[in-house]
Write an enzyme that holds these catalytic residues in place. Structure first.
Site, short mmCIF file in Angstrom:
data_model
loop_
_atom_site.label_atom_id
_atom_site.label_comp_id
_atom_site.label_asym_id
_atom_site.label_seq_id
_atom_site.Cartn_x
_atom_site.Cartn_y
_atom_site.Cartn_z
N GLY A 20 28.62 40.26 37.15
CA GLY A 20 29.54 39.84 38.20
C GLY A 20 28.80 39.13 39.31
O GLY A 20 27.63 38.75 39.15
N MET A 22 27.67 40.34 42.03
CA MET A 22 26.61 41.08 42.72
C MET A 22 25.83 42.03 41.83
O MET A 22 24.86 42.65 42.29
CB MET A 22 27.19 41.85 43.91
N ASP A 146 40.82 45.26 43.15
CA ASP A 146 40.38 44.34 42.09
C ASP A 146 40.89 44.82 40.73
O ASP A 146 40.16 44.82 39.74
CB ASP A 146 38.86 44.24 42.09
#
Length: 301
Positions: A20, A22, A146
């Site tokens: 992703g 991060m 999310d």
């Protein structure tokens, strides 16, 4: 040729299974007295941004409060060689994103009974998260922010697993989102959040979108860019799933459209309320399928 396994603290790290903005996620193994334990090892990418470090540490703190069959279990977290990590349950199976995309070019929409089962499991997971309290009994106020098909896996036993609480908001998180900054994927973000208002009902909006996409095998809000997608979320007339899939029963239309009410006050008041309505529809003849039936269908498709 596969790369050689990497030794990372107590873990032996194998292939990357996700990445992703991060962090990366690798399949890894931990040797225990009972034998080798397979885990999904999430590691923060090298960064100088304090906000990303705070988000990662907040996720690790929140995950210790979440213990539910429909949320990927967290085993450990910490820091090795200067890199932060979270060791989680390794779940074998496709993501809902992979499932919907595969069905779109093969069998078509996901059957209603499967959609109802998955919707109920997802509501169970979020009902648990939304109602968690800290050690003093104070509500944590967790909002996932999310909830997307890419963050949901269907295990080989048909159990839905929600993961990636990296953008979750709670009362005790250290990272505070700046005014006007939206966390999450625009195609699943609730309209009120795009205008600066957020509570747990934003996650229910996302469930409505996911159920719509399962039933129709098509994206609901899919603009050319983030701004166009956001404007569609705010203003586009929302079609009933039955317009794209005439086999969808009115009761299922009603469940999805209530979740997709733009006014949060007209949405389901809680994940539990939405789950209870789904269960009432599941109880009708022809709508019942257990998790093993879901697993069998996923293997078949």
């Amino acid at each position: 040729m596969e790369a050689a396994p990497e030794r990372y603290g107590s873990y032996v790290v194998y292939e990357q299974i996700g990445k992703g903005g991060m962090a990366t996620v690798h399949r890894a193994e931990l040797s225990t007295r009972e034998g080798k334990q397979e885990v999904a090892l999430k590691r923060l990418l090298p960064t100088m941004q304090k906000e990303l470090v705070a988000l990662f540490l907040d996720e690790a703190r929140l995950l210790r409060y979440l213990k539910h069959p429909n949320i990927a279990t967290t085993f450990d977290s910490g820091r090795v060689f200067g890199t932060y990590f979270i060791a989680m349950e390794y779940v074998r199976g496709p993501t809902l994103k992979e499932l919907v995309e595969h069905c779109a070019v093969t069998t078509g929409s996901v059957p209603q009974a499967i959609t109802l089962n998955l919707g109920a499991q997802l509501c169970d997971a979020l009902d648990h998260a939304h109602n968690r309290c800290d050690e003093q009994g104070k509500p944590l106020g967790i909002i996932h922010r999310d909830v997307t098909p890419a963050n949901i896996i269907i295990s080989d036993t048909g159990t839905l697993k929600l993961f990636d609480f990296g953008l979750a908001k709670a009362k005790n998180t250290t990272e505070q989102t700046a005014v006007g900054v939206i966390k999450g994927k625009f195609g699943y973000v609730a309209p009120e959040y795009t205008k600066g208002t957020l509570d747990h009902r934003a996650d229910l909006w996302a469930i409505g979108i996911i159920m719509y996409e399962l039933l129709t095998s098509r994206r609901l809000f899919d603009g050319a860019d983030a701004f166009e997608t956001m404007m569609r979320v705010r203003e586009m007339p929302i079609p009933r799933p039955s317009l794209a899939n005439p086999q969808v029963m009115p009761a299922l239309d009603e469940i999805v459209m209530t979740a997709l009410a733009r006014d949060p006050e007209r949405r389901w008041p809680s994940a539990a309320a939405m789950r209870d309505r789904i269960h009432a529809v599941i109880a009708r003849p022809g709508n019942t399928i257990d998790n093993q039936g879901v697993a069998d269908w996923v293997r078949w498709v």
